[in-house]
Motif scaffolding. Sequence first.
Motif, PDB file in Angstrom:
ATOM      1  N   VAL A  41       0.860  -1.169   0.000  1.00 11.67           N
ATOM      2  CA  VAL A  41       0.000   0.000   0.000  1.00 11.67           C
ATOM      3  C   VAL A  41       0.903   1.228   0.000  1.00 11.67           C
ATOM      4  O   VAL A  41       1.996   1.198   0.577  1.00 11.67           O
ATOM      5  N   ILE A  66       0.526   5.377   0.712  1.00 10.58           N
ATOM      6  CA  ILE A  66      -0.353   6.487   1.098  1.00 10.58           C
ATOM      7  C   ILE A  66       0.466   7.778   1.169  1.00 10.58           C
ATOM      8  O   ILE A  66       1.677   7.744   1.383  1.00 10.58           O
ATOM      9  N   LYS A  98       5.216   3.726   1.721  1.00  7.28           N
ATOM     10  CA  LYS A  98       4.852   2.465   1.075  1.00  7.28           C
ATOM     11  C   LYS A  98       5.197   1.327   2.026  1.00  7.28           C
ATOM     12  O   LYS A  98       6.326   1.256   2.522  1.00  7.28           O
ATOM     13  N   TRP A 107      -3.028  10.498  13.603  1.00  5.19           N
ATOM     14  CA  TRP A 107      -2.828   9.208  12.930  1.00  5.19           C
ATOM     15  C   TRP A 107      -1.541   9.367  12.127  1.00  5.19           C
ATOM     16  O   TRP A 107      -1.544   9.966  11.043  1.00  5.19           O
ATOM     17  N   VAL A 137      -1.344   5.073   9.361  1.00  4.05           N
ATOM     18  CA  VAL A 137      -2.356   5.158   8.292  1.00  4.05           C
ATOM     19  C   VAL A 137      -2.070   4.086   7.239  1.00  4.05           C
ATOM     20  O   VAL A 137      -2.968   3.352   6.808  1.00  4.05           O
ATOM     21  N   ALA A 138      -0.813   3.973   6.848  1.00  6.08           N
ATOM     22  CA  ALA A 138      -0.459   2.970   5.835  1.00  6.08           C
ATOM     23  C   ALA A 138      -0.780   1.568   6.347  1.00  6.08           C
ATOM     24  O   ALA A 138      -1.346   0.745   5.617  1.00  6.08           O
ATOM     25  N   ARG A 187      -2.998   0.755   8.536  1.00  4.79           N
ATOM     26  CA  ARG A 187      -4.458   0.585   8.627  1.00  4.79           C
ATOM     27  C   ARG A 187      -5.047   0.170   7.272  1.00  4.79           C
ATOM     28  O   ARG A 187      -5.888  -0.706   7.196  1.00  4.79           O
ATOM     29  N   VAL A 188      -4.534   0.776   6.205  1.00  4.99           N
ATOM     30  CA  VAL A 188      -5.045   0.430   4.877  1.00  4.99           C
ATOM     31  C   VAL A 188      -4.704  -1.025   4.527  1.00  4.99           C
ATOM     32  O   VAL A 188      -5.449  -1.709   3.844  1.00  4.99           O
ATOM     33  N   LEU A 189      -3.570  -1.464   5.025  1.00  8.14           N
ATOM     34  CA  LEU A 189      -3.092  -2.814   4.670  1.00  8.14           C
ATOM     35  C   LEU A 189      -3.666  -3.904   5.578  1.00  8.14           C
ATOM     36  O   LEU A 189      -3.578  -5.084   5.264  1.00  8.14           O
TER      37      LEU A 189
END
Length: 441
Positions: free
Chosen positions: A354, A356, A374, A430, A435-436, A438-440
Motif C-alpha cells: 500500500v 499512502i 509504502k 494518525w 495510516v499505511a 491501517r489500509v493494509l
Amino acid sequence: ERADVIVVGGGPAGMTAASRVKRFRRNWRVVVFERSKYVSYAPCGLPYYLGGYADSIEELVHYPLRVFTEERGLEVYTKTEVVEAGEGYVRARFKDGSEKTFEWDKLLIATGARPRVPRVPGTDLEGVLTLRTLESGEEAEKVLNGAERIAIVGAGYIGLEVADNLARRGKKVLVVEMLPHVMPTLDPDMASVVEEELVRNGVELHLNEALREIAGSGKVEKIVTDKSEYRADAVFLATGVAPETTLADMLGVKKGATGAVSVDASMRTSHENVFAAGDVAEALNLVTGKPDWFPLAPVANKMGYVAGASLAGFEESFPGAVGTAITKVFGLEVARTGLTEERARKEGFDPVSVTITANSRASYYPGASQITVKLIADRSTGQLLGAQIIGGEGVLARINTLATLVAMRATVRDAFFSDLAYAPPFAPVWDPVIVAARVLL
Ligand code: FAD
C-alpha cells in the motif's frame, strides 16, 4: 615480526574491531594496515564535502590517528598495502616502497568495498572520477573546480547525492542510468517521485541509457551512450560497488552467492583464525533468513564491534540486518528498509503493498509537508517485509520505526498498534506509518 592480531583495512569496520580487541587484551600486539592516507574516515561525507559542507577533507576523519596509537595502543601503518597473504602471514608494502612480512595468530579482513568501474573505453581519461577514499574526494574537488558540466553515470544513492551537491554548487549536472528508474533499492513507483524531484531541480536525467564510452583527447570531453552523446568536463562513475576481496582470495576463504566473504555470526570466515567484517563480508538478511550483502556504514561498524570481541576470544554475535538506508535528494528525504516488492516476490513471498500520502505534521501546524509511505507485507502471514518513505521531513524517525518492526518480524497489525508519539508540530494524530498499516490491515 609477529602480531597477535592483524587488521587489514582502516575503515569503520577495521578500526572499530582493532580498538575493541585492545580494550579486551591490553597486552596484545594489534597491527592495522591501511592503504590510503587516513584511517577512521567516513566516505559517507564525500558528496557533502564536494557540496562545500566541509572546508577540509580532514573534517571527515572521526578520530585522528593519534587517538588510536597513543590512547588505544594500536600500531597503525597508513599508506601501507597488504600485497600478499597466506597461512599465518601477510606481506605489507610501506609508503617508501619497502616490504616486510608479519606473522599473525588472528587476522581480520576489513578491506571494505570498491567502486565498480564499467568496462568501456576512456575510464582512464583525466577527469573520470570515483568516490571511495578521502584521496578520491580530494582529487574530485580539484577536477570540479575547473569543470562546468558534470556527467554522473549511475543513479544509485551515491550518484544522486553527488548530483544534489554539485547542482547546489551551480554545476550543470547530467545523470545517465542504464535501468528504467533511479535508485534500484526502491520500487519503481517510489523511484519515479525521486525522478520528478531531480528534473524539477534542473538535473538532466537520462534513464534507459547505457554508457558505451568516455571520449576526449587526454581529458574527458564527452560521454557516449547507446542512445546519444553528451558533452562533459568531468565524469563520476557511480555504477555501484563490489566487495574488495583481493586479500580474501589470497587467503582462500569462502565467499557467498553475493560475492562477499561468508562469515558466521561471530564474523569468522571458513578459516578458523581469519575473520571478516564490514563491506567485504556478508550478513544475514533478517527477512529472507539468507546471507545477503549490506554495504552500509552502520552495519560495517557493528560487524567490526562483533569481530573485535571474537578476535579477542569472547562470545559475541551479529544478528543480521535489513538494509535500512536514507538519503537526501534536493528537497526530499528518501529512505528504505527490508525488501522491495519485486525482491519479496523473487524471495518466494506473496507480497501486498500500500502507498499512502499524508501530512508530516498536524494539518494546521505551519511547516508541514507531504510524506509518502509504502508498506510491503506478506499476504498470508501479514509479516511486514519492507517499507519505503519519501517526504519533505520526518522520514528518518518513521523509517527507523519500520526498520525495527521489519527486523523483529512484526506484522502489519503490530505496525498499526505501535505506540508512536504525537504532538501537532511533529505528526498528525494518525501518523502516516499507522495510516499505511491501517489500509493494509
Ligand atoms: P571501507 O570504508 O571501504 O574501508 C576499507 C579500507 O580498507 C579502505 O580504507 C581501504 O583503503 C583499505 N584496504 C583495502 N584493501 C587493502 C589492502 N590490501 N591493504 C591495506 N588496506 C586495504 N553508508 C551509509 O550507511 N550511509 C551513507 O550515507 C553512505 N554514504 C556513502 C557515500 C559514499 C560516497 C561512499 C563511497 C560510501 C557510502 N556509504 C554509506 C558506505 C559506507 O561508507 C561503507 O559501508 C563503510 O565505509 C564500510 O566500512 P568498511 O570498514 O567495511 O570499509
